[in-house]
Design an enzyme around this catalytic site. Structure first.
Site, PDB file in Angstrom:
ATOM      1  N   ASP A 126       0.848  -1.275  -0.050  1.00 48.70           N
ATOM      2  CA  ASP A 126      -0.180  -0.016   0.049  1.00 48.70           C
ATOM      3  C   ASP A 126       0.958   1.195   0.100  1.00 48.70           C
ATOM      4  OD1 ASP A 126      -2.314   1.469   0.255  1.00 48.70           O
ATOM      5  OD2 ASP A 126      -1.815   1.731   2.283  1.00 48.70           O
ATOM      6  N   ASP A 168      -2.405   1.002   7.204  1.00 45.70           N
ATOM      7  CA  ASP A 168      -1.649   0.898   5.932  1.00 45.70           C
ATOM      8  C   ASP A 168      -1.185  -0.496   5.883  1.00 45.70           C
ATOM      9  OD1 ASP A 168      -1.240   3.696   5.347  1.00 45.70           O
ATOM     10  OD2 ASP A 168      -0.340   3.755   7.539  1.00 45.70           O
ATOM     11  N   GLU A 202      -1.516  -1.496  -5.561  1.00 45.49           N
ATOM     12  CA  GLU A 202      -2.760  -0.837  -5.819  1.00 45.49           C
ATOM     13  C   GLU A 202      -2.083   0.344  -7.257  1.00 45.49           C
ATOM     14  OE1 GLU A 202      -5.926  -0.297  -2.497  1.00 45.49           O
ATOM     15  OE2 GLU A 202      -4.733   1.447  -2.988  1.00 45.49           O
TER      16      GLU A 202
END
Length: 158
Positions: free
Chosen positions: A7, A138, A67
Site C-alpha cells: 500500500d 496501512d 494498487e
C-alpha cells in the site's frame, strides 16, 4: 502461493506478506516503511526502495501486488504517490517478482465486497479472512492487496 502486498504512501508505505491458496489466507508478516515528511522526497523514495528490497529479500515472495494510482483532487499528492509507486515497482522488477496491479475498487470489492469501503472496514475484513489482528491501517490495506491478487490468480483472472 506467497504474495507481497504493498500500500504505497510517501510517509507510510504498508506491506503485508501472505501465504494463500486463493481461498484461505494466512498473514506471515506485515509492517510499515515510515519516512520523515521533513526529508526531501528523494531521500524518502530511497528509504521506501530500501525497505521494499529488504522485505523481498527477507520473505522471498512468489508474487507482489500494488494498487494502481487513484485519481485525486490534489495533483501534488497524486504525483508523490506516483513517485512512490515507481520506486516500489522498480524494486519488485529488480527482484524478478511477478507483479499484479489492482484498482482500489478491485481490492475493496475482493476483500470487503463493497468498492467504497472505508479503511477500518478493510481492516476488519482482513482480520476476519486471516485471523490476524493488524493494527496499522496501512499494513491491513497492503494485506488486502495481497489477498486480492491471490484470489484473482486462483480464479484465473490475473
Amino acid at each position: 502461493m506467497r504474495v507481497l502486498g504493498i500500500d504505497c504512501g510517501s510517509e507510510r508505505t504498508g506491506w503485508g506478506m501472505i501465504e494463500s491458496d486463493g481461498r484461505r489466507h494466512s498473514v506471515l508478516s506485515h509492517g510499515v516503511i515510515s519516512t520523515t515528511p521533513r526529508d526531501p522526497l528523494e531521500a524518502r523514495l530511497a528509504c521506501i526502495a530500501r525497505g521494499v528490497r529488504d522485505v523481498i529479500s527477507d520473505h522471498s515472495p512468489e508474487a507482489a501486488a500494488v494498487e494502481e494510482v487513484f485519481y485525486s483532487q490534489n495533483v501534488k499528492t497524486a504525483l508523490k504517490l506516483a513517485h512512490v509507486r515507481g520506486v516500489v515497482l522498480l524494486a519488485i522488477a529488480e527482484a524478478g517478482v511477478k507483479l499484479g496491479e489492482y484498482s482500489p475498487l478491485e481490492v475493496k470489492m475482493s476483500v470487503v465486497g463493497y468498492g467504497r469501503a472505508e479503511k477500518h472496514q478493510v481492516q476488519l475484513m482482513v482480520r476476519a479472512l486471516t485471523g490476524a489482528g493488524i493494527r496499522s491501517l496501512d499494513a491491513a490495506d497492503a494485506v488486502a492487496v495481497a489477498i486480492c491478487h491471490a484470489t484473482h490468480v486462483h480464479a484465473g483472472v490475473a
